[in-house]
Write a protein that holds these residues in place. Structure first.
Motif, mmCIF file in Angstrom:
data_model
loop_
_atom_site.group_PDB
_atom_site.id
_atom_site.type_symbol
_atom_site.label_atom_id
_atom_site.label_comp_id
_atom_site.label_asym_id
_atom_site.label_seq_id
_atom_site.Cartn_x
_atom_site.Cartn_y
_atom_site.Cartn_z
ATOM 1 N N GLY A 36 11.803 99.484 -12.819
ATOM 2 C CA GLY A 36 10.199 99.281 -12.655
ATOM 3 C C GLY A 36 9.453 100.342 -12.123
ATOM 4 O O GLY A 36 9.865 101.403 -12.141
ATOM 5 N N CYS A 37 8.121 100.262 -12.279
ATOM 6 C CA CYS A 37 7.341 101.487 -12.125
ATOM 7 C C CYS A 37 6.734 101.520 -10.750
ATOM 8 O O CYS A 37 5.704 102.258 -10.478
ATOM 9 C CB CYS A 37 6.236 101.429 -13.210
ATOM 10 S SG CYS A 37 4.942 99.921 -12.820
ATOM 11 N N ASP A 38 7.244 100.803 -9.813
ATOM 12 C CA ASP A 38 6.853 100.576 -8.558
ATOM 13 C C ASP A 38 5.417 100.378 -7.962
ATOM 14 O O ASP A 38 4.887 100.252 -6.889
ATOM 15 C CB ASP A 38 6.940 102.074 -7.663
ATOM 16 C CG ASP A 38 7.530 102.121 -6.312
ATOM 17 O OD1 ASP A 38 7.882 100.895 -5.905
ATOM 18 O OD2 ASP A 38 7.373 103.164 -5.641
ATOM 19 N N ILE B 218 4.573 89.467 -15.439
ATOM 20 C CA ILE B 218 4.591 90.603 -16.245
ATOM 21 C C ILE B 218 3.757 91.903 -15.635
ATOM 22 O O ILE B 218 2.435 91.693 -15.595
ATOM 23 C CB ILE B 218 4.124 90.320 -17.630
ATOM 24 C CG1 ILE B 218 4.803 89.143 -18.448
ATOM 25 C CG2 ILE B 218 3.986 91.446 -18.699
ATOM 26 C CD1 ILE B 218 4.395 88.631 -19.570
ATOM 27 N N CYS B 219 4.484 92.921 -15.351
ATOM 28 C CA CYS B 219 3.807 93.927 -14.556
ATOM 29 C C CYS B 219 2.797 94.480 -15.636
ATOM 30 O O CYS B 219 2.929 95.106 -16.570
ATOM 31 C CB CYS B 219 4.478 95.129 -14.280
ATOM 32 S SG CYS B 219 3.831 96.545 -13.693
ATOM 33 N N PRO B 220 1.450 94.432 -15.072
ATOM 34 C CA PRO B 220 0.309 95.046 -15.676
ATOM 35 C C PRO B 220 0.212 96.398 -16.045
ATOM 36 O O PRO B 220 -0.563 96.805 -17.028
ATOM 37 C CB PRO B 220 -0.999 94.595 -15.087
ATOM 38 C CG PRO B 220 -0.411 94.218 -13.640
ATOM 39 C CD PRO B 220 0.800 94.166 -13.634
ATOM 40 N N GLN B 221 1.295 97.193 -15.395
ATOM 41 C CA GLN B 221 1.234 98.536 -15.373
ATOM 42 C C GLN B 221 2.211 99.138 -16.530
ATOM 43 O O GLN B 221 1.819 99.659 -17.297
ATOM 44 C CB GLN B 221 1.377 99.352 -14.296
ATOM 45 C CG GLN B 221 1.269 100.845 -14.071
ATOM 46 C CD GLN B 221 1.074 101.434 -12.835
ATOM 47 O OE1 GLN B 221 -0.233 101.494 -12.319
ATOM 48 N NE2 GLN B 221 2.179 102.175 -12.293
ATOM 49 N N CYS B 222 3.376 98.635 -16.281
ATOM 50 C CA CYS B 222 4.405 99.015 -17.379
ATOM 51 C C CYS B 222 4.804 98.009 -18.258
ATOM 52 O O CYS B 222 5.600 98.073 -19.345
ATOM 53 C CB CYS B 222 5.486 99.221 -16.563
ATOM 54 S SG CYS B 222 6.584 98.169 -15.735
ATOM 55 N N GLY B 223 4.239 96.715 -18.018
ATOM 56 C CA GLY B 223 4.648 95.644 -19.178
ATOM 57 C C GLY B 223 5.971 95.080 -19.038
ATOM 58 O O GLY B 223 6.203 93.944 -19.770
ATOM 59 N N HIS C 155 5.762 93.156 -6.739
ATOM 60 C CA HIS C 155 6.148 94.597 -6.599
ATOM 61 C C HIS C 155 6.989 94.711 -7.612
ATOM 62 O O HIS C 155 7.909 93.935 -8.021
ATOM 63 C CB HIS C 155 6.744 94.883 -5.241
ATOM 64 C CG HIS C 155 7.381 96.417 -5.214
ATOM 65 N ND1 HIS C 155 8.443 96.688 -4.183
ATOM 66 C CD2 HIS C 155 7.102 97.291 -5.747
ATOM 67 C CE1 HIS C 155 8.636 97.843 -4.311
ATOM 68 N NE2 HIS C 155 7.779 98.471 -5.275
ATOM 69 N N CYS C 156 6.542 95.796 -8.566
ATOM 70 C CA CYS C 156 7.494 96.285 -9.561
ATOM 71 C C CYS C 156 8.487 97.142 -9.129
ATOM 72 O O CYS C 156 8.144 98.354 -9.196
ATOM 73 C CB CYS C 156 6.669 96.712 -10.914
ATOM 74 S SG CYS C 156 7.432 97.432 -12.478
ATOM 75 N N LYS C 157 9.516 96.737 -8.966
ATOM 76 C CA LYS C 157 10.533 97.582 -8.162
ATOM 77 C C LYS C 157 11.637 98.316 -9.230
ATOM 78 O O LYS C 157 12.115 97.767 -10.322
ATOM 79 C CB LYS C 157 11.615 96.498 -7.471
ATOM 80 C CG LYS C 157 10.890 95.998 -6.354
ATOM 81 C CD LYS C 157 11.776 95.189 -5.399
ATOM 82 C CE LYS C 157 12.617 95.884 -4.333
ATOM 83 N NZ LYS C 157 13.449 95.149 -3.559
HETATM 84 ZN ZN LIG Z 1 5.880 98.039 -13.554
#
Ligand SMILES: [Zn+2]
Length: 519
Positions: free
Chosen positions: A204-206, A170-175, A193-195
């Motif tokens: 994704g938020c990169d 789970i991306c800690p930046q965008c969830g 990588h959140c692509k």
């Molecule tokens: Zn993200």
């Protein structure tokens, strides 16, 4: 032998699959489709029949609420678009009273299967992930990712790159969880990588970073997640719908991973066929789509719905079209017929089907079941006291259980009339004054009907047949003849079962109207 009995005797004879643990699972990404009820009933029956044989058995239902939202249901408000890609358990509930979207849709489904008499232990995948219960299989899957990659290739023909890992965090930046890939693992943390362009349904938020995959921060990919559940929970019996059971499909791959990577025996599995129902109200007029389990269960008594699902062999598709004229009326008739068999020929497979369709305790003696078709007709006639009518038909008073059954059938007859009944099944109201143009043939028919109505009819069916024979015998078109009856009394071209309708009307009124109309 009834299919569930056959299967259970095979399982027991094999000496394997112990301790018995029956499981099924579902991703609660929207209103749960009616087809999922097939899984509920199949697994519910397996658990029930195992228990009958005095075998200790566990029955669980998993909601895969770590899965990302990867489709947008048409009934959801636009403000939920931003949650595409998020794990379902983190998305707010679209309706008040639930902790999350996953819980909202899952709870509605739970209510349906509890009504059907099945009470599996509910497992929320996200909680097991957060409690660290999957940590061990996550480590195993990451350590053995090359072996998993080879199985993907060998069993299903997928090519995965060398630095592929079967886990998403789970991306800690965008969830979001649906947009991340993992490309490295050092035994403690993964690099990810959140692509922005990994999937078409979410962006994704990169963000790139390092994170522990444990304790709910990451989720195994579906075909690894499935056997991870089997091993962690100790599942020994789990079937799958046809769509998962093709050669090289998700079941084949998952069970290969289960045995070769997780070193855990694959559960006893069979496939079950589709359960399709024609869509609700106006939104989907002809296609077998979009009907939720809840919609169907609101319109049928639970034991009738359960009967519909218990009866067919698991390899036989169920195509259910409640809008078709007689579908539900026939279903009730069949149910009643099987009930009779239960009490007269208990060794018969049909008796077993009826028995396993019951939710409440089965009365030792049969009760009088008011025929649903008749209930449908009688509830439409304001002059009829429905209970009196059935006392008459039965020939004695109704006991408490029979009264309860009648009230239930009255309730569902009204629902049927409101929801599914074709116009021609609805009895119109007799109107005071009607001007209609009838053909010479129709006039002739009405004049012939009058003497028929003077006779004493104990069964509406007999009069119905006589009305039909009367038309045929005089070389008149029966359809036009019945139309003449309805037109004269209600001004409408249709009405169901003329006999029921006619027998409830005032004879003098009929006489007057038919005489006038046939002039
Ligand atoms: Zn993200």
């Amino acid at each position: 032998m009834f299919w569930a009995d056959q299967v259970i005797s095979e399982i027991i004879k094999s000496g394997k699959y112990k301790p018995y643990h029956v499981d099924d699972m579902k991703t609660p990404s929207g209103r749960i489709h009616v087809g999922a009820l097939r899984g509920v009933v199949v697994h519910g029956l397996l658990a029930q029949v195992l228990k009958e044989k005095e075998k200790k058995v566990k029955f669980t239902w998993v909601f895969n609420d770590m899965d990302p939202m990867d489709g947008f249901p048409h009934y959801l408000q636009a403000k939920f678009k931003k949650y595409m890609g998020w794990p379902l358990f983190k998305i707010p509930s679209p309706q008040p009273g639930y902790d999350s979207m996953a819980q909202c849709y899952a709870q509605q489904f739970i209510e349906v299967f509890e009504k059907l008499g099945f009470q599996p232990e509910i497992i929320w995948s996200s909680q097991w992930y957060q409690q660290g219960k999957f940590n061990e299989v996550i480590k195993e899957a990451l350590d053995k990712k090359d072996q998993i990659r080879q199985l993907y290739k060998k069993v299903a023909g997928y090519n995965k790159s060398k630095n592929w890992y079967p886990l998403q965090v789970i991306c800690p930046q965008c969830g979001k969880v649906g947009t991340t890939i993992v490309y490295d693992w050092d035994g403690k943390k993964v690099k990810f990588h959140c692509k922005p362009d990994l999937v078409s349904w979410a962006q994704g938020c990169d963000y790139k970073g390092e994170i522990s995959p444990f304790d709910g921060q990451g989720k195994l990919m579906w075909k690894v997640d499935w056997p991870a559940h089997w091993k962690t929970m100790g599942v020994t019996v789990e079937w799958a719908g046809k769509d998962h059971m093709s050669e090289g499909g998700s079941y084949d791959l998952s069970s290969a991973i289960c045995e070769k990577v997780f070193d855990y025996p694959k559960p006893y599995a069979r496939l079950y066929e589709w359960f399709l129902a024609r869509g609700g109200s106006k939104m989907s007029s002809s296609k077998c789509v979009g009907v939720s389990a809840q919609e169907i269960s609101d319109t049928l008594p639970p034991e009738i719905l359960r009967f519909l699902l218990v009866r067919p062999h698991h390899k036989k598709a169920i195509i259910f079209d409640p809008f078709q004229n007689e579908t539900i009326l026939d279903l009730f008739d069949e149910y009643d017929r099987f009930s009779q068999i239960y009490y007269t020929d208990p060794k018969n497979d049909f008796a077993r089907v009826w028995q396993l369709s019951q939710i409440e305790e089965i009365p030792p003696q049969p009760i009088f079941l008011p025929r649903f078709r008749d209930v449908v007709n009688y509830v439409q006639l304001p002059s009829v006291d429905v209970e009196q009518k059935f006392i008459q038909i039965k020939g004695s008073s109704l006991n408490a259980a029979e009264k309860k059954e009648l009230q239930k059938r009255i309730k569902y007859a009204r629902i049927w009339l409101r929801t599914y009944a074709p116009e021609k099944s609805k009895i119109g109201q007799v109107r005071d004054e009607i001007k209609v143009e009838l053909s010479a043939e129709q006039k002739k028919y009405l004049s012939l009907v009058l003497p028929l109505l003077e006779k004493k009819w104990s069964q509406p069916e007999e009069l119905q047949q006589a009305l039909f024979d009367l038309a045929k015998g005089n070389n008149l078109n029966p359809r036009d003849c019945f139309q003449a009856i309805y037109l004269t009394l209600t001004g409408e071209k249709h009405g169901p079962k003329a006999a029921w309708f006619l027998l409830e009307q005032d004879k003098k009124l009929l006489n007057k109207r038919f005489k006038e109309a046939s002039k």
